[in-house]
Structures are given as C-alpha cells and as structure tokens.
Design an enzyme around this catalytic site. Structure first.
Site, PDB file in Angstrom:
ATOM      1  N   ASP A 173       0.813  -1.198   0.000  1.00  0.00           N
ATOM      2  CA  ASP A 173       0.000   0.000   0.000  1.00  0.00           C
ATOM      3  C   ASP A 173       0.860   1.267   0.000  1.00  0.00           C
ATOM      4  O   ASP A 173       1.477   1.605   1.011  1.00  0.00           O
ATOM      5  CB  ASP A 173      -0.884  -0.040   1.260  1.00  0.00           C
ATOM      6  CG  ASP A 173      -1.897   1.087   1.290  1.00  0.00           C
ATOM      7  OD1 ASP A 173      -2.011   1.812   0.286  1.00  0.00           O
ATOM      8  OD2 ASP A 173      -2.572   1.241   2.321  1.00  0.00           O
ATOM      9  N   ASP A 198      -1.694   6.027  -6.360  1.00  0.00           N
ATOM     10  CA  ASP A 198      -2.011   5.171  -5.220  1.00  0.00           C
ATOM     11  C   ASP A 198      -2.145   3.721  -5.681  1.00  0.00           C
ATOM     12  O   ASP A 198      -2.869   3.432  -6.625  1.00  0.00           O
ATOM     13  CB  ASP A 198      -3.326   5.679  -4.601  1.00  0.00           C
ATOM     14  CG  ASP A 198      -3.715   4.887  -3.374  1.00  0.00           C
ATOM     15  OD1 ASP A 198      -2.811   4.414  -2.655  1.00  0.00           O
ATOM     16  OD2 ASP A 198      -4.930   4.723  -3.131  1.00  0.00           O
TER      17      ASP A 198
END
Ligand SMILES: *[C@@H]1O[C@H](CO)[C@@H](O)[C@H](O)[C@H]1NC(C)=O
Ligand SMILES: *[C@@H]1O[C@H](CO)[C@@H](O)[C@H](O)[C@H]1NC(C)=O
Length: 478
Positions: free
Chosen positions: A154, A356
């Site tokens: 992440d 992201d």
C-alpha cells in the site's frame, strides 16, 4: 486533339498520373493504418476477462535482486483468489469508494490545518487511514527463523503490521499461520520512551499508548477496520540477500476489518516509519513495481533500490505532498484516440493528483472526467451501450456479440511532458462481456484530489525515486 491524346507526352503524363495516384492511395492507406495502430487498441474480449491459469511460478526467488513477486488478490496466481473473503468485482468498487473518501478526508483535513497553522502540520486524532480492497499482495519473511507472511502492499499508508499471537483482543482468519513473536529470536517490543514510539502519532494519526513499558499503536482505517497492538522490531526478509534487521512494525493484537485473509499491510508511504524511510540506508528511498492486470496470468514485482532503469522509463517530478505521506504528481492533459481533450490545465492544478496502489479506479476532477467520457462515447458509438454498473462506472457497453473490438487509446501527459499510454485492460473494466465499462470515474467535488488508480497502472513499470523527487513510468513492466 487526337494528335494530343496519341502524343507520347500525354501518354507519359497519363501513366505518371496513374502511377502517382496509385502511390498516393497506397501511402494514404498506409498512413490510415498507422493512425489506427497508434491511436487505437484492437483487443479480443477474452483478453479483458480475468485470467484463470497462472503461467508463472509463484514460488522461488525472482531473477531481479531485492524483488518480491506481486499478486493480484483475485488473480490466478494468488492463493487468495478462491476465498470467500476476497471481494467480488462489485464489492471491490464499493470498498474502493470508501478508500477514496478517506483519502479525500485526510488530504482536505491537512490542507485546512496547513492553512491555519502555516508550517506546523499535525494530523487530526482520527485521520482515518485509507484501506480499500487491498488488491495487490506480496509475501515477505518476518522474524528468526523467518515466517512467510502475505501482506497487502500500500503506497497510501505507512505503518507495516501483521496479526500477532496471542491475539489478546481478536484476530481475523488469515491464510498464513499467525506470527508468534515468542518463536522469533530477533523479536523485541519497542519501549514507550523510544523516538520511534513517538513517531507513531504522525504515522497513524493516533497517539501511542503505553502498556507495561511497551509502546502500543492504534491504526484505524476509513471503513471502520482497525488494528491495535504492540509496536515491535524484528528482522524483515525481502529476499535471501536482502535482510533488514530491526525493522519497526505493528504486532497486531486486536485486528478487525476488510483485510481479506491477508496477514496485514506493508506501508510504502513517505512517512518516517514506512518501509521506504526505514530502509533509506540500504535502498535510498527508491522502489519500483509492476502490478499485473486481473486479466494477466503472470505475477508482477515490487523491487527495492535502484538496480538500473530501462531507458523507456520516463520521469515526471513529484509535486508537493501537502503535508501528507501521499505521492503527488501533476497531470497536464489527457488524450482519447487522436483527440487531445480540451481541459484547462487549471482543472488538474487546483486539486493535484496522487498515485495510489490501493485505489482501483482512477478518479478525475469532474470537468476532466466529463470531457473524457464525452469523447470516449463518441469514438465508441459503434458499440451498443449497457446500463451503468453502479454509481461509479457510468459508461458501459454490451460487447457480448463481439470477439474483437477496437477502442481508442487513452493517454495521460504528466509534468515534464511525460506521455503514458494506458493499456486496454486499464481502459475497460470488464464485469462480463455484456457489461464492459469505461474504467474511470469523476470526483463529485471539483476540489477533491485526483487519484491515479491501480487499474490504470497495470502492466506499467512504475519507479518511485523518492529521494530524487521523481516518478517514472515505462511500458511493459510485467
Ligand atoms: C510486563 O513486562 C515484563 C517484562 O517484559 C514481562 O515479564 C511481564 O510478563 C509483562 N506483564 C504483562 C502483564 O504483560
Ligand atoms: C511484549 O510486551 C507485552 C506487554 O508488556 C508482553 O505481554 C509480551 O510478552 C511482550 N512480548 C515479548 C516477546 O517480549
């Protein structure tokens, strides 16, 4: 007149003209074909569907140094693909919105605080980390002897954590055995008085607590998921030759939420406690990855350090991160087929854009999305439309009668004039052949940040030169 027609000069001109026009026609046709190739993707519908067979070996070391194999959680190479806890494509998108909401919240809060406090940026107590559907997974080793753990990777969060024995609160079901610190000779609890313990405030948005001299972290995600546990350090093994001693991470004693059956999270944000910052001596804040698309039958990679970049990787500078740990870049424009969309550069400038790994669908400012959708619909008008998939994906087609389709390419231009073509699987999100949707969405508010999501990053080589202040994109990374 008759003499003119029969004259050698006329014959010569006539032949030349015929030859010339033949040549011209040929070259027009050639130009036309080239235009189609350079502005359109011709793809088989079957290539857009999720792959069912894994073609690459999922075990064994990678050929690149300091590299982890990356799996799509639902992909054929993942041991999680058949799990009930793995979300469906529709569930994935609703979780995606909760991630985006929490990213927006976090950035807006920071911008507000930035304005008030000028340089003194403090995170709000309940910042709500972003979680989402956690699509991409890597497997690392923790402890001595090392135990293998599947973690969601992440770039939108910082603290790395895993579920930990004795699960004093509760642990959810995970695929790997739950990490037991008493079986690791290199494990130690981090004391409350350490610098690293105090750094948790900015990393997690929650002040650490102290239990029996041990630092206790709390991390809440935007969708009510959370992890609480002992802050610890232990040896992290990326590959046999890449061992990180004294790596700080969370030993989660009470964990609940949408983590699927993974063992926890690997945080690749910019904060001091992220793996990127903790390994600065070893890798110089440099990492790269390639995310396999869902329709790909092979694995991707996550690589630490700079072991040489392919010459087709082009770099765009990072933009100001606005006091957050997100990675910001600037979009200058978008093209659809041969058409450059007429979007004022200020549309992207006002909001900024983050890249992201955890957001699925790219979010654009409303004005940019509406221009993209209009042009895409125009160039796709030969295909029958289908009802919207949900509130997110509103431009869909019924392609069940086709085996091959031709779709306009979508290209992004980033700061530094870096042009990136999105692959076909990043343009269309395929639920099934009767519902294939444009894989982009508009933000509801013109001031919300843009997000370059993982569907659009798929198969690209993405290089984060954090210390050098730049982000690279190259085609065909996996
Ligand atoms: C408190 O810490 C000491 C030393 O690490 C340990 O022996 C003891 O079991 C701990 N107590 C509790 C309640 O966890
Ligand atoms: C870590 O600290 C907690 C709280 O004091 C304690 O219960 C636990 O046994 C410690 N773990 C190890 C491996 O020392």
């Amino acid at each position: 007149m008759a003499s003119l027609i029969s004259s050698p000069l006329f014959k010569f001109l006539l032949i030349s003209f015929t030859f010339l026009s033949f040549f011209l026609n040929k070259s027009y046709a050639f130009e036309g074909r080239k235009a189609i190739e350079s502005h359109y993707h011709t793809v088989e519908i079957s290539s857009l569907l999720p792959a069912s067979v894994c073609s690459s070996s999922t075990e064994g070391p990678s050929k690149r140094p300091s590299t982890l194999k990356v799996f799509h959680r639902r992909g054929p190479c993942s041991k999680h693909s058949q799990d009930k806890a793995t979300p469906s494509l529709y569930e994935t998108l609703s979780q995606d919105q909760s991630r985006v909401d929490s990213i927006q919240f976090k950035i807006n809060q920071n911008v507000e605080i930035d304005k008030i406090n000028d340089k003194q940026v403090t995170l709000p107590a309940q910042s709500g980390q972003s979680l989402g559907s956690g699509n991409y997974i890597v497997s690392l080793g923790l402890g001595t002897p090392k135990k293998s753990l599947s973690l969601v990777f992440d770039t939108g969060s910082d603290l790395t954590w895993t579920q930990c024995q004795p699960c004093a609160g509760s642990c959810y079901t995970q695929k790997d055995p739950i990490f037991n610190p008493t079986e690791s000779t290199s494990y130690s609890n981090v004391s409350c008085s350490s610098t690293q313990c105090s750094q948790l405030s900015s990393t997690t948005g929650n002040d650490p607590r102290c239990f029996n001299q041990t630092c206790v972290y709390t991390l809440q995600y935007g969708d009510q998921s959370f992890t609480v546990g002992f802050f610890s350090k232990d040896t992290l093994t990326i590959s046999p030759s890449d061992v990180v001693p004294n790596f700080y991470s969370g030993c989660g004693q009470n964990n609940k939420g949408l983590f699927g059956n993974t063992a926890g999270i690997l945080g690749l944000g910019q904060d001091t406690l992220s793996i990127v910052s903790q390994t600065v001596q070893k890798y110089g804040k440099y990492f790269s990855y390639c995310l396999p698309s869902l329709s790909s039958s092979s694995t991707g990679h996550l690589t630490f350090g700079n072991s040489g970049v392919s010459s087709n990787v082009k770099f765009t500078p990072f933009a100001s991160s606005k006091g957050t740990s997100f990675y910001f870049i600037n979009i200058l424009g978008i093209s659809v087929g041969a058409t450059q969309l007429a979007i004022s550069p200020s549309v992207f400038k006002t909001t900024g854009t983050i890249i992201d790994s955890g957001t699925v669908i790219t979010r654009l400012p409303p004005a940019a999305y509406s221009a993209l959708r209009t042009e895409f619909k125009k160039q796709m008008s030969k295909y029958p439309s289908a009802p919207p998939a949900n509130s997110l994906l509103d431009t869909c087609y019924d392609l069940s009668k086709y085996t091959t389709i031709t779709i306009p390419k979508i290209g992004f231009t980033f700061d530094g004039n870096v042009k990136v073509d999105i692959v076909a699987s990043g343009i269309l999100y395929t639920f099934d052949p009767s519902q294939v949707c444009l894989a982009f969405a508009g933000n509801s508010d013109a001031s919300d940040v843009g997000i370059l999501g993982n569907v659009q990053q798929a198969t690209l080589e993405v290089v984060y030169d954090v210390a050098g202040g730049k982000l690279g994109f190259g085609p065909g990374g996996c």
